[in-house]
Write a protein that holds these residues in place. Structure first.
Motif, PDB file in Angstrom:
ATOM      1  N   SER A 185       0.801  -1.288  -0.077  1.00 48.23           N
ATOM      2  CA  SER A 185       0.303   0.015   0.171  1.00 48.23           C
ATOM      3  C   SER A 185       0.796   1.207  -0.122  1.00 48.23           C
ATOM      4  CB  SER A 185      -0.908  -0.075   1.190  1.00 48.23           C
ATOM      5  OG  SER A 185      -1.751   1.183   1.246  1.00 48.23           O
ATOM      6  N   ILE A 186       1.870   1.332   0.844  1.00 52.39           N
ATOM      7  CA  ILE A 186       2.930   2.459   0.636  1.00 52.39           C
ATOM      8  C   ILE A 186       3.543   2.733  -0.650  1.00 52.39           C
ATOM      9  CG2 ILE A 186       4.925   3.322   1.864  1.00 52.39           C
ATOM     10  CD1 ILE A 186       3.984   1.761   4.573  1.00 52.39           C
ATOM     11  N   ALA A 187       4.002   1.514  -1.224  1.00 57.06           N
ATOM     12  CA  ALA A 187       4.516   1.504  -2.173  1.00 57.06           C
ATOM     13  C   ALA A 187       3.970   1.973  -3.575  1.00 57.06           C
ATOM     14  CB  ALA A 187       5.086   0.141  -2.706  1.00 57.06           C
ATOM     15  N   LEU A 188       2.650   1.672  -3.434  1.00 57.54           N
ATOM     16  CA  LEU A 188       1.765   1.976  -4.576  1.00 57.54           C
ATOM     17  C   LEU A 188       1.294   3.520  -4.474  1.00 57.54           C
ATOM     18  CD1 LEU A 188      -0.808  -0.909  -4.842  1.00 57.54           C
ATOM     19  CD2 LEU A 188       1.194  -0.274  -6.247  1.00 57.54           C
ATOM     20  N   ALA A 189       1.129   3.799  -3.255  1.00 53.05           N
ATOM     21  CA  ALA A 189       0.715   5.428  -2.944  1.00 53.05           C
ATOM     22  C   ALA A 189       2.002   6.094  -3.432  1.00 53.05           C
ATOM     23  CB  ALA A 189       0.589   5.583  -1.569  1.00 53.05           C
ATOM     24  N   LEU A 190       3.141   5.600  -3.125  1.00 52.06           N
ATOM     25  CA  LEU A 190       4.523   6.508  -3.468  1.00 52.06           C
ATOM     26  C   LEU A 190       4.551   6.443  -5.046  1.00 52.06           C
ATOM     27  CD1 LEU A 190       7.205   5.553  -0.764  1.00 52.06           C
ATOM     28  CD2 LEU A 190       5.895   7.636  -1.116  1.00 52.06           C
ATOM     29  N   GLU A 191       4.124   5.397  -5.704  1.00 53.68           N
ATOM     30  CA  GLU A 191       4.429   5.161  -7.096  1.00 53.68           C
ATOM     31  C   GLU A 191       3.061   6.052  -7.989  1.00 53.68           C
ATOM     32  OE1 GLU A 191       5.808   3.991 -10.584  1.00 53.68           O
ATOM     33  OE2 GLU A 191       6.760   3.793  -8.673  1.00 53.68           O
ATOM     34  N   ASP A 192       1.878   6.348  -7.219  1.00 58.25           N
ATOM     35  CA  ASP A 192       0.994   7.039  -7.656  1.00 58.25           C
ATOM     36  C   ASP A 192       1.226   8.421  -7.674  1.00 58.25           C
ATOM     37  OD1 ASP A 192      -1.186   5.753  -8.913  1.00 58.25           O
ATOM     38  OD2 ASP A 192      -2.452   5.417  -6.861  1.00 58.25           O
ATOM     39  N   ARG A 193       1.782   8.867  -6.455  1.00 52.09           N
ATOM     40  CA  ARG A 193       2.147  10.205  -6.302  1.00 52.09           C
ATOM     41  C   ARG A 193       3.391  10.642  -7.240  1.00 52.09           C
ATOM     42  NH1 ARG A 193       2.450  12.685  -0.493  1.00 52.09           N
ATOM     43  NH2 ARG A 193       0.323  11.619  -0.588  1.00 52.09           N
ATOM     44  N   GLU A 194       4.253   9.656  -7.722  1.00 50.78           N
ATOM     45  CA  GLU A 194       5.357  10.181  -8.459  1.00 50.78           C
ATOM     46  C   GLU A 194       4.885  10.314  -9.718  1.00 50.78           C
ATOM     47  OE1 GLU A 194       8.677   7.379 -10.385  1.00 50.78           O
ATOM     48  OE2 GLU A 194       8.724   7.611  -8.166  1.00 50.78           O
ATOM     49  N   HIS A 195       3.588   9.784 -10.417  1.00 54.31           N
ATOM     50  CA  HIS A 195       3.263  10.017 -11.870  1.00 54.31           C
ATOM     51  C   HIS A 195       2.317  10.917 -11.645  1.00 54.31           C
ATOM     52  CE1 HIS A 195       5.480   7.016 -13.422  1.00 54.31           C
ATOM     53  NE2 HIS A 195       5.190   6.246 -12.483  1.00 54.31           N
ATOM     54  N   ASP A 196       2.000  11.802 -10.668  1.00 54.08           N
ATOM     55  CA  ASP A 196       0.800  12.795 -10.550  1.00 54.08           C
ATOM     56  C   ASP A 196       1.533  14.134 -11.038  1.00 54.08           C
ATOM     57  OD1 ASP A 196      -1.090  11.259  -9.846  1.00 54.08           O
ATOM     58  OD2 ASP A 196      -1.091  11.660  -7.542  1.00 54.08           O
TER      59      ASP A 196
END
Length: 139
Positions: free
Chosen positions: A128-139
């Motif tokens: 969950s943490i990794a996916l949140a960080l990856e989502d934020r990186e692509h925003d």
């Protein structure tokens, strides 16, 4: 990183890492390893898949929301302590049984149930943490 080689190797590497994480989980209470270490390996596998194919691909591969996986793992880990309370022992005291199924002796323990719960908590929360960080990186 969207190279052809990485996108080709990522599913194979993810599968191998998930298999290895289950191996580490199952050998954990006899040798080094266990639920925490196995969960970290599995979460790393999903992180590699996310880097190669993006967050939606990982969410499809997981099927359940990562925090639901984590919550279920916490429920399983807490459930592992109830048999010891039922027998008048302290909470989370390890209990073992060796029932016979189809002529084979199967070793069961509450310690293994607890390890599986920890595995699911770590996989769910770290993913969950990794996916949140990856989502934020692509925003």
């Amino acid at each position: 990183m969207q190279t052809l080689i990485f996108r080709t190797a990522a599913p194979l590497l993810t599968g191998l890492m998930l298999l290895f994480s289950v191996f580490v989980l199952l050998r954990g209470h006899n040798e080094p390893g266990g639920g925490f270490t196995g969960g970290l390996i599995a979460a790393s596998a999903f992180a590699i898949l996310g880097i190669a194919f993006g967050v939606p691909a990982v969410r499809r591969a997981l099927y359940f929301h990562p925090m639901a996986i984590s919550g279920f793992g916490l429920f399983i880990a807490a459930l592992a302590g109830l048999p010891s309370l039922d027998l008048g022992m302290p909470f989370l005291t390890g209990l073992w049984a060796a029932p016979s199924l189809f002529g084979m002796t199967v070793d069961l323990s509450t310690v293994m149930v607890f390890d599986v719960g920890v595995y699911l908590v770590v996989v769910g929360s770290i993913t969950s943490i990794a996916l949140a960080l990856e989502d934020r990186e692509h925003d």
